[in-house]
Design a protein around this motif. Structure first.
Motif, PDB file in Angstrom:
ATOM      1  N   CYS A   1      -0.034   3.376   3.650  1.00  0.00           N
ATOM      2  CA  CYS A   1       0.248   2.697   4.985  1.00  0.00           C
ATOM      3  C   CYS A   1       1.351   1.707   5.024  1.00  0.00           C
ATOM      4  O   CYS A   1       2.113   1.266   5.852  1.00  0.00           O
TER       5      CYS A   1
ATOM      6  N   CYS B   1      -5.762   0.303   5.265  1.00  0.00           N
ATOM      7  CA  CYS B   1      -6.402   1.687   5.472  1.00  0.00           C
ATOM      8  C   CYS B   1      -7.295   2.194   4.446  1.00  0.00           C
ATOM      9  O   CYS B   1      -7.734   3.359   4.415  1.00  0.00           O
TER      10      CYS B   1
ATOM     11  N   CYS C   1      -6.624  -0.716  -0.467  1.00  0.00           N
ATOM     12  CA  CYS C   1      -5.963  -1.357   0.575  1.00  0.00           C
ATOM     13  C   CYS C   1      -6.902  -1.901   1.673  1.00  0.00           C
ATOM     14  O   CYS C   1      -7.874  -1.197   2.176  1.00  0.00           O
TER      15      CYS C   1
ATOM     16  N   CYS D   1       0.839  -1.245   0.122  1.00  0.00           N
ATOM     17  CA  CYS D   1       0.058  -0.094   0.040  1.00  0.00           C
ATOM     18  C   CYS D   1       0.802   1.313  -0.105  1.00  0.00           C
ATOM     19  O   CYS D   1       1.642   1.491   0.787  1.00  0.00           O
TER      20      CYS D   1
HETATM   21 ZN   LIG Z   1      -2.831   0.962   3.470  1.00  0.00          ZN
END
Ligand SMILES: [Zn+2]
Length: 165
Positions: free
Chosen positions: A146, A160, A157, A143
């Motif tokens: 994050c 997040c 993702c 990701c």
């Molecule tokens: Zn993420």
């Protein structure tokens, strides 16, 4: 007329003296010019050594031709020896050419080494293009927000919720 005859006689005498003296000179010299050149330059620059060898062989070719012209060497022997000497000279010249090329153009050697290294690299780890593609795919497995690992092909993702497209 008389002068011409005298000059001719002197010329013949000179050839006769040379023909008689030649074996004496050869016997006194012992080793051939080639052997002497090799002994005289044991640890010298290889190019200098090769050039000395070439000169010695050329000298031997000239001496052989002279021996043939004065009748010391038969035509059959002359052709055999001359061919051998010329073969030796060609071999030495090839070595000189290779040496001079290496010294004159190190960039050529470097590029050749790079080319060989590139060939080995291609053979060892595959073509460059798939490696780059794999690196791009691997980057998409994390990701961008994050940094969590995500399934390839996911649009968002799972941790997040950031967009992965
Ligand atoms: Zn993420």
């Amino acid at each position: 007329m008389t002068l011409f005859v005298v000059a001719g006689a002197l010329l013949l005498l000179g050839i006769a003296v040379a023909a008689v003296a030649w074996p004496l000179v050869q016997e006194r010299r012992g080793p051939t010019a080639v052997e002497l050149a090799e002994e005289a330059l044991p640890a010298a620059d290889p190019l200098v050594t090769l050039q000395a060898q070439r000169d010695s062989i050329y000298q031997a070719i000239r001496e052989l031709r002279f021996d043939f012209q004065v009748g010391k060497v038969s035509e059959t022997d002359y052709k055999v020896f001359d061919s051998t000497l010329r073969g030796n000279a060609a071999a030495v010249l090839q070595q000189i050419a290779a040496l001079q090329q290496a010294e004159a153009d190190p960039a050529l050697n470097a590029s050749l080494e790079a080319e060989i290294a590139a060939l080995r690299h291609t053979n060892g780890s595959g073509p460059v293009q798939p490696v780059a593609a794999a690196a791009g795919a691997a980057a998409l497995n994390f990701c961008p927000r994050c940094g969590q690992r995500v399934q390839a092909g996911n649009r968002f993702c799972g941790v997040c919720g950031a967009s992965l497209s």
